[in-house]
Design a protein around this motif. Structure first.
Motif, PDB file in Angstrom:
ATOM      1  N   ALA A   1       0.797  -1.230   0.000  1.00 24.32           N
ATOM      2  CA  ALA A   1       0.000   0.000   0.000  1.00 24.32           C
ATOM      3  C   ALA A   1       0.833   1.286   0.000  1.00 24.32           C
ATOM      4  CB  ALA A   1      -0.966  -0.009   1.193  1.00 24.32           C
ATOM      5  N   PRO A   2       1.948   1.375   0.753  1.00 21.48           N
ATOM      6  CA  PRO A   2       2.725   2.628   0.733  1.00 21.48           C
ATOM      7  C   PRO A   2       3.238   3.006  -0.658  1.00 21.48           C
ATOM      8  CG  PRO A   2       3.350   1.296   2.627  1.00 21.48           C
ATOM      9  CD  PRO A   2       2.460   0.438   1.773  1.00 21.48           C
ATOM     10  N   LEU A   3       3.513   2.025  -1.510  1.00 21.58           N
ATOM     11  CA  LEU A   3       3.997   2.347  -2.842  1.00 21.58           C
ATOM     12  C   LEU A   3       2.869   2.850  -3.741  1.00 21.58           C
ATOM     13  CD1 LEU A   3       6.295   0.323  -1.741  1.00 21.58           C
ATOM     14  CD2 LEU A   3       6.949   0.243  -4.152  1.00 21.58           C
ATOM     15  N   VAL A   4       1.642   2.395  -3.498  1.00 24.15           N
ATOM     16  CA  VAL A   4       0.494   2.950  -4.231  1.00 24.15           C
ATOM     17  C   VAL A   4       0.325   4.418  -3.851  1.00 24.15           C
ATOM     18  CG1 VAL A   4      -1.982   2.742  -4.659  1.00 24.15           C
ATOM     19  CG2 VAL A   4      -0.605   0.680  -4.340  1.00 24.15           C
ATOM     20  N   GLN A   5       0.529   4.742  -2.586  1.00 27.14           N
ATOM     21  CA  GLN A   5       0.469   6.132  -2.143  1.00 27.14           C
ATOM     22  C   GLN A   5       1.546   6.966  -2.840  1.00 27.14           C
ATOM     23  OE1 GLN A   5      -1.847   7.641  -0.132  1.00 27.14           O
ATOM     24  NE2 GLN A   5      -0.798   9.511  -0.806  1.00 27.14           N
TER      25      GLN A   5
ATOM     26  N   ALA B   1     -12.927 -12.938  -6.433  1.00 28.82           N
ATOM     27  CA  ALA B   1     -13.955 -12.142  -5.742  1.00 28.82           C
ATOM     28  C   ALA B   1     -13.811 -12.216  -4.227  1.00 28.82           C
ATOM     29  CB  ALA B   1     -15.339 -12.616  -6.177  1.00 28.82           C
ATOM     30  N   GLN B   2     -13.431 -13.389  -3.705  1.00 26.46           N
ATOM     31  CA  GLN B   2     -13.311 -13.562  -2.259  1.00 26.46           C
ATOM     32  C   GLN B   2     -11.960 -13.085  -1.725  1.00 26.46           C
ATOM     33  OE1 GLN B   2     -14.562 -16.111  -4.305  1.00 26.46           O
ATOM     34  NE2 GLN B   2     -16.623 -15.407  -3.749  1.00 26.46           N
ATOM     35  N   ASN B   3     -10.927 -13.176  -2.551  1.00 27.29           N
ATOM     36  CA  ASN B   3      -9.575 -12.789  -2.124  1.00 27.29           C
ATOM     37  C   ASN B   3      -8.978 -11.849  -3.166  1.00 27.29           C
ATOM     38  OD1 ASN B   3      -9.027 -14.650   0.317  1.00 27.29           O
ATOM     39  ND2 ASN B   3      -9.773 -16.069  -1.246  1.00 27.29           N
ATOM     40  N   ARG B   4      -9.322 -10.571  -3.053  1.00 27.61           N
ATOM     41  CA  ARG B   4      -8.855  -9.603  -4.042  1.00 27.61           C
ATOM     42  C   ARG B   4      -7.337  -9.446  -3.982  1.00 27.61           C
ATOM     43  NH1 ARG B   4     -11.573  -4.048  -3.901  1.00 27.61           N
ATOM     44  NH2 ARG B   4     -10.870  -4.131  -1.730  1.00 27.61           N
ATOM     45  N   GLY B   5      -6.741  -9.322  -5.172  1.00 28.58           N
ATOM     46  CA  GLY B   5      -5.301  -9.177  -5.257  1.00 28.58           C
ATOM     47  C   GLY B   5      -4.861  -7.725  -5.144  1.00 28.58           C
ATOM     48  N   LEU B   6      -3.590  -7.486  -5.441  1.00 34.62           N
ATOM     49  CA  LEU B   6      -3.027  -6.150  -5.285  1.00 34.62           C
ATOM     50  C   LEU B   6      -3.664  -5.134  -6.230  1.00 34.62           C
ATOM     51  CD1 LEU B   6       0.804  -6.820  -4.874  1.00 34.62           C
ATOM     52  CD2 LEU B   6      -0.866  -6.287  -3.107  1.00 34.62           C
ATOM     53  N   ILE B   7      -3.914  -5.530  -7.480  1.00 32.62           N
ATOM     54  CA  ILE B   7      -4.424  -4.565  -8.450  1.00 32.62           C
ATOM     55  C   ILE B   7      -5.799  -4.029  -8.055  1.00 32.62           C
ATOM     56  CG2 ILE B   7      -5.113  -4.225 -10.849  1.00 32.62           C
ATOM     57  CD1 ILE B   7      -2.914  -6.106 -11.700  1.00 32.62           C
ATOM     58  N   PRO B   8      -6.804  -4.876  -7.744  1.00 34.11           N
ATOM     59  CA  PRO B   8      -8.104  -4.329  -7.337  1.00 34.11           C
ATOM     60  C   PRO B   8      -8.024  -3.463  -6.083  1.00 34.11           C
ATOM     61  CG  PRO B   8      -8.308  -6.665  -7.850  1.00 34.11           C
ATOM     62  CD  PRO B   8      -6.850  -6.353  -7.832  1.00 34.11           C
ATOM     63  N   ARG B   9      -7.177  -3.848  -5.139  1.00 30.14           N
ATOM     64  CA  ARG B   9      -7.042  -3.061  -3.905  1.00 30.14           C
ATOM     65  C   ARG B   9      -6.377  -1.705  -4.198  1.00 30.14           C
ATOM     66  NH1 ARG B   9      -7.359  -6.432   0.918  1.00 30.14           N
ATOM     67  NH2 ARG B   9      -7.730  -8.606   0.320  1.00 30.14           N
TER      68      ARG B   9
ATOM     69  N   VAL C   1      -6.499  -0.096  -7.073  1.00 25.83           N
ATOM     70  CA  VAL C   1      -7.477   0.708  -7.810  1.00 25.83           C
ATOM     71  C   VAL C   1      -8.453   1.375  -6.837  1.00 25.83           C
ATOM     72  CG1 VAL C   1      -9.435   0.579  -9.408  1.00 25.83           C
ATOM     73  CG2 VAL C   1      -7.296  -0.605  -9.945  1.00 25.83           C
ATOM     74  N   ALA C   2      -8.898   0.624  -5.832  1.00 29.09           N
ATOM     75  CA  ALA C   2      -9.813   1.192  -4.832  1.00 29.09           C
ATOM     76  C   ALA C   2      -9.156   2.349  -4.087  1.00 29.09           C
ATOM     77  CB  ALA C   2     -10.251   0.106  -3.852  1.00 29.09           C
ATOM     78  N   LYS C   3      -7.893   2.187  -3.729  1.00 32.74           N
ATOM     79  CA  LYS C   3      -7.173   3.244  -3.004  1.00 32.74           C
ATOM     80  C   LYS C   3      -6.984   4.476  -3.897  1.00 32.74           C
ATOM     81  CE  LYS C   3      -2.859   4.125  -0.479  1.00 32.74           C
ATOM     82  NZ  LYS C   3      -3.488   4.558   0.783  1.00 32.74           N
ATOM     83  N   ILE C   4      -6.705   4.265  -5.159  1.00 35.62           N
ATOM     84  CA  ILE C   4      -6.466   5.372  -6.083  1.00 35.62           C
ATOM     85  C   ILE C   4      -7.754   6.185  -6.307  1.00 35.62           C
ATOM     86  CG2 ILE C   4      -6.063   5.855  -8.539  1.00 35.62           C
ATOM     87  CD1 ILE C   4      -3.789   3.797  -8.413  1.00 35.62           C
ATOM     88  N   PHE C   5      -8.890   5.503  -6.462  1.00 34.93           N
ATOM     89  CA  PHE C   5     -10.140   6.236  -6.655  1.00 34.93           C
ATOM     90  C   PHE C   5     -10.593   6.928  -5.376  1.00 34.93           C
ATOM     91  CE2 PHE C   5     -10.493   3.939 -10.651  1.00 34.93           C
ATOM     92  CZ  PHE C   5     -11.062   4.901 -11.471  1.00 34.93           C
TER      93      PHE C   5
ATOM     94  N   ASP D   1     -14.572   5.058 -12.757  1.00 33.92           N
ATOM     95  CA  ASP D   1     -14.786   4.449 -11.442  1.00 33.92           C
ATOM     96  C   ASP D   1     -14.132   3.070 -11.400  1.00 33.92           C
ATOM     97  OD1 ASP D   1     -16.594   2.671 -12.800  1.00 33.92           O
ATOM     98  OD2 ASP D   1     -18.175   4.165 -12.568  1.00 33.92           O
ATOM     99  N   GLU D   2     -14.199   2.448 -10.220  1.00 36.54           N
ATOM    100  CA  GLU D   2     -13.582   1.139 -10.025  1.00 36.54           C
ATOM    101  C   GLU D   2     -14.187   0.071 -10.930  1.00 36.54           C
ATOM    102  OE1 GLU D   2     -12.992  -0.217  -5.940  1.00 36.54           O
ATOM    103  OE2 GLU D   2     -13.549   1.797  -5.279  1.00 36.54           O
ATOM    104  N   GLN D   3     -15.489   0.157 -11.154  1.00 35.93           N
ATOM    105  CA  GLN D   3     -16.177  -0.875 -11.940  1.00 35.93           C
ATOM    106  C   GLN D   3     -15.630  -0.927 -13.361  1.00 35.93           C
ATOM    107  OE1 GLN D   3     -17.807   1.242  -9.778  1.00 35.93           O
ATOM    108  NE2 GLN D   3     -17.916  -0.470  -8.309  1.00 35.93           N
ATOM    109  N   GLU D   4     -15.307   0.228 -13.936  1.00 37.50           N
ATOM    110  CA  GLU D   4     -14.742   0.244 -15.284  1.00 37.50           C
ATOM    111  C   GLU D   4     -13.382  -0.451 -15.310  1.00 37.50           C
ATOM    112  OE1 GLU D   4     -14.592   4.066 -17.072  1.00 37.50           O
ATOM    113  OE2 GLU D   4     -16.770   4.190 -17.369  1.00 37.50           O
TER     114      GLU D   4
END
Length: 371
Positions: free
Chosen positions: A96-100, A128-136, A138-142, A206-209
């Motif tokens: 997460a710190p590197l996404v920041q 869907a049950q265990n989201r990886g780094l990319i979806p997480r 993307v959520a932080k970025i939005f 948005d995240e969905q896209e």
């Protein structure tokens, strides 16, 4: 704790079945015999660095006809070490710190390295049950986009755009092109100034896209069955997010006040042809290109570590595209995945050795490669 002597056939079976990975705590680190073990592990000093998390590899048991097994050990220290008990959330906390840093305007690269079937794609994308780094990420970025725009009003807006490239047999493909994918024509791209020319860059609202784009990547990426993995990735996937903060305070025209870039690279797995069964045809061609590009990446890491005057980025399309994120003032996270089965010990040891090289790379005085 001390290991009891095993002389019975049952004891030999236990040794043969044990996991070759061990995760010593701080109290388990023995610094007294460090000099004697340095020949086995060049990174032994990192093992005794109390700021590092540690891993110990033990050579699998071999029947030596009653002779002393003489099993070698390798010990390494890294920024983070995850074992079977850790989940996707634990890995995300380390990344997460590197996404920041991307949000703050840096070039950031996260790549997953390891042999086929070691869990790289699961770590990067997950399910869907265990989201990886990319979806997480993307959520932080939005979430950051929303916070910045609400805090600064109409003076500032944030533009988020994505690119999706595949490097297959040393050819760069655009997976966002309508004609891309297994059922369409090959969309080959040329490279200029470390960037693909003429590829599609999509503005995401948005995240969905973005989730839809990732799903498209999974459908269009080249995946085939081998002996090592029923769904083996035969290409490198490069997913790029651009984070541009635009200011309108100086007039009607928007001006970029800061721009960050985040590369996620899900590398194809390194493989031994005899284990994957890629002895002939297209599988053999793919395996050669995969191993050649991974060797080029390893060489670039080695040259960066030794502070060489010449870094061979042009040796492969992979390193050429990642050039701006592997050197200079960029920030890089190397995620090295290993298969815990003893039959894959040799490949796992090679992956750990690559991680040891990467962890010693200093990009600039204040930056290094996190591993």
């Amino acid at each position: 704790s001390s290991r009891r002597s095993l002389s019975s056939s049952q004891g030999e079976d236990d040794m043969a079945a044990e996991c070759p990975f061990h995760f010593p705590s701080i109290t388990d680190r023995n610094t007294q015999n460090a000099s004697a073990n340095q020949s086995l592990s060049p990174n032994y000093t990192s093992f005794n660095d109390l700021t590092k998390q540690t891993i110990e590899l033990t050579e699998p048991y071999k029947d030596r006809g009653g002779l002393n097994p003489r099993r070698k050990k390798w010990k390494y220290g890294f920024d983070r070490v995850f074992h079977q008990g850790n989940g996707q959330e634990d890995i995300w906390q380390g990344a997460a710190p590197l996404v920041q840093s991307c949000i703050d305007g840096f070039h950031v690269c996260m790549f997953a390295y390891g042999q086929t079937s070691s869990g790289k794609t699961h770590t990067m994308i997950g399910d869907a049950q265990n989201r990886g780094l990319i979806p997480r990420a993307v959520a932080k970025i939005f979430a950051a986009k929303k916070e910045i725009e609400q805090g600064r009003g109409e003076e500032v807006s944030v533009d988020i755009s994505v690119e999706l490239l595949e490097i297959y047999n040393e050819e760069v493909r655009d997976l966002l092109d309508d004609n891309a994918g297994p059922q369409g024509q090959l969309i080959k791209l040329k490279l200029s100034s470390n960037e693909a020319v003429g590829n599609v860059k999509v503005t995401a609202r948005d995240e969905q896209e973005v989730e839809g784009i990732l799903q498209l990547a999974q459908e269009r990426r080249c995946v085939k069955a081998t002996k090592a993995n029923a769904e083996s990735s035969r290409s490198h996937l490069l997913f790029t997010i651009h984070f541009d903060v635009l200011s309108t305070s100086c007039g009607d025209e928007s001006v970029a006040s800061r721009s960050g870039c985040l590369h996620f690279c899900d590398l194809a797995g390194s493989e031994r042809i005899d284990k994957s069964g890629s002895h002939h045809g297209q599988l053999l061609t793919e395996a050669k290109h995969i191993n050649t590009s991974l060797s080029a990446l390893s060489l670039v890491i080695e040259k960066l570590q030794s502070k060489s005057d010449h870094i061979p980025y042009r040796d492969s399309k992979l390193t050429y595209l990642l050039r701006n994120s592997l050197g200079g003032d960029s920030k890089t996270l190397a995620i090295v995945c290993c298969n815990p089965q003893k039959s894959h010990f040799s490949e796992s040891l090679n992956s750990i050795r690559f991680a040891a090289k990467a962890s010693n790379v200093e990009l600039k005085e204040t930056n290094k490669v996190d591993v």
